[in-house]
Design a protein around this motif. Structure first.
Motif, PDB file in Angstrom:
ATOM      1  N   THR A   1       0.853  -1.195  -0.055  1.00 38.65           N
ATOM      2  CA  THR A   1       0.134  -0.002  -0.006  1.00 38.65           C
ATOM      3  C   THR A   1       1.015   1.340  -0.084  1.00 38.65           C
ATOM      4  O   THR A   1       0.486   2.188  -0.568  1.00 38.65           O
ATOM      5  CB  THR A   1      -0.917   0.046   1.401  1.00 38.65           C
ATOM      6  N   TRP A   2       2.007   1.161   0.713  1.00 37.81           N
ATOM      7  CA  TRP A   2       2.876   2.225   0.484  1.00 37.81           C
ATOM      8  C   TRP A   2       3.340   2.717  -0.997  1.00 37.81           C
ATOM      9  O   TRP A   2       3.286   4.034  -1.507  1.00 37.81           O
ATOM     10  CB  TRP A   2       4.226   2.043   1.400  1.00 37.81           C
ATOM     11  N   LEU A   3       3.575   1.521  -1.725  1.00 33.82           N
ATOM     12  CA  LEU A   3       3.875   1.840  -3.107  1.00 33.82           C
ATOM     13  C   LEU A   3       2.687   2.398  -3.906  1.00 33.82           C
ATOM     14  O   LEU A   3       2.696   3.229  -4.787  1.00 33.82           O
ATOM     15  CB  LEU A   3       4.419   0.384  -3.750  1.00 33.82           C
ATOM     16  N   GLY A   4       1.593   1.810  -3.573  1.00 33.57           N
ATOM     17  CA  GLY A   4       0.229   2.434  -3.948  1.00 33.57           C
ATOM     18  C   GLY A   4       0.454   2.393  -5.650  1.00 33.57           C
ATOM     19  O   GLY A   4       0.587   1.480  -6.411  1.00 33.57           O
ATOM     20  N   PRO A   5       0.136   3.594  -6.342  1.00 28.36           N
ATOM     21  CA  PRO A   5       0.139   3.786  -7.707  1.00 28.36           C
ATOM     22  C   PRO A   5       1.574   3.843  -8.181  1.00 28.36           C
ATOM     23  O   PRO A   5       1.831   3.460  -9.464  1.00 28.36           O
ATOM     24  CB  PRO A   5      -0.638   5.014  -7.916  1.00 28.36           C
ATOM     25  N   ALA A   6       2.509   3.676  -7.395  1.00 31.70           N
ATOM     26  CA  ALA A   6       4.096   3.741  -7.955  1.00 31.70           C
ATOM     27  C   ALA A   6       4.449   2.250  -8.520  1.00 31.70           C
ATOM     28  O   ALA A   6       3.814   1.197  -8.070  1.00 31.70           O
ATOM     29  CB  ALA A   6       4.895   3.830  -6.828  1.00 31.70           C
TER      30      ALA A   6
ATOM     31  N   ARG B   1       8.340  -2.457  -6.828  1.00 33.10           N
ATOM     32  CA  ARG B   1       9.825  -2.365  -6.577  1.00 33.10           C
ATOM     33  C   ARG B   1      10.010  -3.206  -5.382  1.00 33.10           C
ATOM     34  O   ARG B   1       9.391  -3.146  -4.551  1.00 33.10           O
ATOM     35  CB  ARG B   1      10.382  -0.964  -6.559  1.00 33.10           C
ATOM     36  N   PRO B   2      11.509  -3.798  -5.028  1.00 34.62           N
ATOM     37  CA  PRO B   2      11.639  -4.538  -4.022  1.00 34.62           C
ATOM     38  C   PRO B   2      11.716  -3.587  -2.891  1.00 34.62           C
ATOM     39  O   PRO B   2      12.095  -2.196  -3.028  1.00 34.62           O
ATOM     40  CB  PRO B   2      12.877  -4.945  -4.227  1.00 34.62           C
ATOM     41  N   TYR B   3      11.346  -3.872  -1.635  1.00 30.37           N
ATOM     42  CA  TYR B   3      11.626  -2.995  -0.480  1.00 30.37           C
ATOM     43  C   TYR B   3      13.185  -2.631  -0.233  1.00 30.37           C
ATOM     44  O   TYR B   3      14.228  -3.506  -0.278  1.00 30.37           O
ATOM     45  CB  TYR B   3      10.908  -3.607   0.583  1.00 30.37           C
TER      46      TYR B   3
ATOM     47  N   TYR C   1       8.923   8.243  -6.623  1.00 27.86           N
ATOM     48  CA  TYR C   1       8.108   8.951  -5.474  1.00 27.86           C
ATOM     49  C   TYR C   1       8.103  10.394  -5.318  1.00 27.86           C
ATOM     50  O   TYR C   1       7.234  10.960  -4.757  1.00 27.86           O
ATOM     51  CB  TYR C   1       8.673   8.166  -4.016  1.00 27.86           C
ATOM     52  N   SER C   2       9.139  11.092  -5.855  1.00 30.18           N
ATOM     53  CA  SER C   2       9.544  12.472  -5.772  1.00 30.18           C
ATOM     54  C   SER C   2      10.191  12.852  -6.544  1.00 30.18           C
ATOM     55  O   SER C   2      10.863  12.429  -7.731  1.00 30.18           O
ATOM     56  CB  SER C   2       9.820  12.777  -4.298  1.00 30.18           C
ATOM     57  N   GLY C   3      10.867  14.207  -6.487  1.00 27.65           N
ATOM     58  CA  GLY C   3      11.733  14.925  -7.549  1.00 27.65           C
ATOM     59  C   GLY C   3      12.944  15.608  -6.699  1.00 27.65           C
ATOM     60  O   GLY C   3      13.387  16.687  -7.087  1.00 27.65           O
ATOM     61  N   GLY C   4      13.469  15.285  -5.595  1.00 27.95           N
ATOM     62  CA  GLY C   4      14.435  15.499  -4.740  1.00 27.95           C
ATOM     63  C   GLY C   4      14.398  17.103  -4.276  1.00 27.95           C
ATOM     64  O   GLY C   4      13.250  17.428  -3.844  1.00 27.95           O
ATOM     65  N   GLN C   5      15.323  17.719  -4.146  1.00 26.35           N
ATOM     66  CA  GLN C   5      15.271  19.217  -3.324  1.00 26.35           C
ATOM     67  C   GLN C   5      14.499  20.125  -4.251  1.00 26.35           C
ATOM     68  O   GLN C   5      14.146  21.075  -3.944  1.00 26.35           O
ATOM     69  CB  GLN C   5      16.541  19.600  -3.103  1.00 26.35           C
ATOM     70  N   MET C   6      14.355  19.741  -5.884  1.00 21.48           N
ATOM     71  CA  MET C   6      13.922  20.662  -6.480  1.00 21.48           C
ATOM     72  C   MET C   6      12.165  20.554  -6.300  1.00 21.48           C
ATOM     73  O   MET C   6      11.786  21.575  -6.180  1.00 21.48           O
ATOM     74  CB  MET C   6      13.815  19.998  -7.937  1.00 21.48           C
ATOM     75  N   THR C   7      11.505  19.660  -5.836  1.00 23.49           N
ATOM     76  CA  THR C   7      10.253  19.717  -5.595  1.00 23.49           C
ATOM     77  C   THR C   7      10.106  19.881  -4.046  1.00 23.49           C
ATOM     78  O   THR C   7       8.822  19.868  -3.300  1.00 23.49           O
ATOM     79  CB  THR C   7       9.440  18.386  -5.928  1.00 23.49           C
ATOM     80  N   ASN C   8      11.230  19.399  -3.230  1.00 28.64           N
ATOM     81  CA  ASN C   8      11.116  19.684  -1.684  1.00 28.64           C
ATOM     82  C   ASN C   8      11.127  21.058  -1.454  1.00 28.64           C
ATOM     83  O   ASN C   8      10.257  21.650  -1.085  1.00 28.64           O
ATOM     84  CB  ASN C   8      12.383  18.883  -1.012  1.00 28.64           C
ATOM     85  N   PHE C   9      12.545  21.730  -1.462  1.00 26.45           N
ATOM     86  CA  PHE C   9      12.330  23.240  -1.131  1.00 26.45           C
ATOM     87  C   PHE C   9      12.069  23.887  -2.415  1.00 26.45           C
ATOM     88  O   PHE C   9      11.575  25.225  -2.181  1.00 26.45           O
ATOM     89  CB  PHE C   9      13.867  23.463  -0.865  1.00 26.45           C
ATOM     90  N   GLY C  10      12.323  23.417  -3.559  1.00 25.55           N
ATOM     91  CA  GLY C  10      11.988  24.286  -4.757  1.00 25.55           C
ATOM     92  C   GLY C  10      10.251  24.644  -4.926  1.00 25.55           C
ATOM     93  O   GLY C  10      10.004  25.654  -5.442  1.00 25.55           O
ATOM     94  N   ALA C  11       9.740  23.785  -4.122  1.00 28.19           N
ATOM     95  CA  ALA C  11       8.136  23.951  -4.407  1.00 28.19           C
ATOM     96  C   ALA C  11       7.770  25.116  -3.383  1.00 28.19           C
ATOM     97  O   ALA C  11       6.900  25.979  -3.828  1.00 28.19           O
ATOM     98  CB  ALA C  11       7.340  22.682  -3.787  1.00 28.19           C
ATOM     99  N   HIS C  12       8.404  25.469  -2.345  1.00 28.14           N
ATOM    100  CA  HIS C  12       8.353  26.531  -1.588  1.00 28.14           C
ATOM    101  C   HIS C  12       9.016  27.809  -2.159  1.00 28.14           C
ATOM    102  O   HIS C  12       8.392  28.889  -2.592  1.00 28.14           O
ATOM    103  CB  HIS C  12       9.191  26.452  -0.237  1.00 28.14           C
ATOM    104  N   HIS C  13      10.188  27.769  -2.780  1.00 29.33           N
ATOM    105  CA  HIS C  13      11.065  29.091  -3.134  1.00 29.33           C
ATOM    106  C   HIS C  13      10.475  29.521  -4.519  1.00 29.33           C
ATOM    107  O   HIS C  13      10.220  30.632  -4.814  1.00 29.33           O
ATOM    108  CB  HIS C  13      12.577  29.082  -2.843  1.00 29.33           C
TER     109      HIS C  13
END
Length: 445
Positions: A223-228, A231-233, A248-260
């Motif tokens: 369930t953690w994987l869900g729509p992804a 992959r092996p754990y 699952y994500s896009g690194g610091q670009m989507t982490n802090f970049g989403a803010h700034h």
């Protein structure tokens, strides 16, 4: 100002800009609970909240909402039983009774819950948010709003069709220093803007890498994987470290970049659009500990020639630096400065641009649930800011200059790159489709 699917984008921005800052009026109406058909309720009634994802930032959000008199936490949900138990214990302080669930769909089935707070890994944001909207719940969704551009557009369309209040967790919009910087820029204090510089931090991956293994008994990994993709754990691909892997994500670009980058868009008055060209260069971890870029430099060019220069992991600097013909304004969390100093010393005049005022990001969402006004970082704004991040990552991954059409929301002349605007979901998971999209008329805002 309601969540009408037919509201034009420019009208939406006008309403949430200077006019809104002059005094947002919250009319006396019933809460989402009453709107859901459970009876008449006073505007002061506490809003019953469910939390989907309660680790790390999810716990922070839970703590913040527990402090607000307008909120009543009634349910928590997580696929990690240990995290779920800790969150339930936290929420039950003071004698509260809280449901602890492992499946978010059970939470959405509870008709007494007015709204949900989504703080899952990014690859779950769109599905949890749209399912909640269809279930009649208002939503607070953490940034970045989406994993892909296509997801973000669907989130806007579904929220508009369902007439739900969806706040993106870009809390810098509710910070007076970031707002002041944007007001000064948009009031012309710097003259014509030349460029905006963004500085993002280094990757904080807990290295080195480790081999795949078996998921711990407390984690429902499927369930953690869900729509992804299946992959092996791997212990260093889940929980906080998920953000450094493309599934699952896009690194610091989507982490802090989403803010700034969100603040840069706000300051440039581009909440309803975006850049027209994107170029990038990047480096990657030589040992392959993680997939996202280790350092990067991205140049976003807008149709008026203004550039956003976004650097990650290469040097220090303010979060956001606006540079114009008459000077500059630097703003970071807890700090704002200008060159020359006089730019900040002169108060905003009545005729200057006054932006939407929110003193508390969580409270703003609760207020808007009651008033049905659009929140300060409405889903449409969150989508556009996340899109800038996603385009930067696509430029990084392809190594090519991208031409972007902000109106059509598509990459022009590069079919391979355009395919990266969306990703297939692992069966049986699928996003709900809005009635407007089915009819061929996306509910753009």
């Amino acid at each position: 100002m309601g969540s009408d699917a037919k509201t034009p984008r420019r009208e939406f921005l006008r309403r949430t800009g200077a006019a809104a800052a002059a005094g947002m009026a919250f009319p006396t109406i019933v809460t989402g609970r009453a709107l859901g058909g459970t009876g008449t309720a006073a505007a002061s009634e506490r809003i019953r909240l469910g939390f989907i994802g309660v680790g790390n930032q999810g716990t922070n959000n839970l703590k913040d909402f527990l402090k607000l008199k307008d909120a009543e936490v009634v349910a928590v949900c997580d696929v990690d039983k240990d995290r779920l138990a800790k969150a339930a214990k936290l929420a039950e302080q003071g004698g509260r009774k809280v449901a602890a669930l492992g499946d978010y769909r059970r939470l959405l089935d509870d008709k007494t819950i007015d709204a949900v707070v989504v703080t899952t890994p990014d690859h779950w944001h769109a599905l949890a948010t749209t399912d909640a909207c269809v279930a009649g719940k208002d939503v607070y969704c953490e940034k970045p709003l989406s994993l892909t551009v296509s997801e973000g557009r669907t989130m806007v369309d579904v929220a508009r069709d369902a007439k739900r209040i969806v706040q993106t967790g870009s809390q810098q919009r509710s910070d007076d220093k970031f707002r002041l910087a944007c007001e000064l820029v948009r009031s012309g204090r710097l003259g014509k803007i030349k460029q905006v510089k963004i500085h993002l931090p280094k990757v904080n991956f807990d290295g080195p890498a480790m081999p795949d293994g078996s998921p711990p008994p407390e984690l429902d990994y499927n369930t953690w994987l869900g729509p992804a993709p299946d992959r092996p754990y791997n212990a260093k691909h889940v929980h906080y470290l998920f953000r450094f892997f493309w599934d699952y994500s896009g690194g610091q670009m989507t982490n802090f970049g989403a803010h700034h980058l969100d603040i840069a868009q706000w300051g440039l008055g581009r909440d309803d659009s975006g850049p027209v060209a994107i170029e990038a260069r990047a480096t990657f971890n030589k040992d392959g500990w993680f997939e996202v870029s280790e350092t990067s430099h991205i140049v976003y060019t807008y149709d008026d020639g203004i550039k956003i220069l976004c650097s990650q992991g290469t040097d220090g600097g303010p979060n956001v630096l606006f540079e114009g013909e008459k000077g500059s304004i630097a703003v970071s969390r807890g700090k704002i400065s200008s060159t020359p100093d006089e730019i900040l010393k002169e108060p905003l005049a009545k005729g200057d641009v006054h932006l939407y005022v929110s003193k508390d990001h969580h409270q703003n969402w609760l207020d808007c649930i009651k008033s049905r006004e659009l929140p300060i970082c409405d889903v449409a704004i969150g989508h556009r800011s996340a899109t800038v991040c996603h385009l930067g990552n696509i430029a990084i991954r392809t190594g090519r200059k991208l031409v972007w059409d902000p109106a059509a929301e598509t990459i022009v002349g590069d079919p391979e790159a355009a395919k990266m605007l969306s990703r297939p979901y692992r069966a049986p998971w699928r996003l709900p489709e809005s009635p407007s999209a089915k009819a061929g008329a996306p509910a753009r805002a």
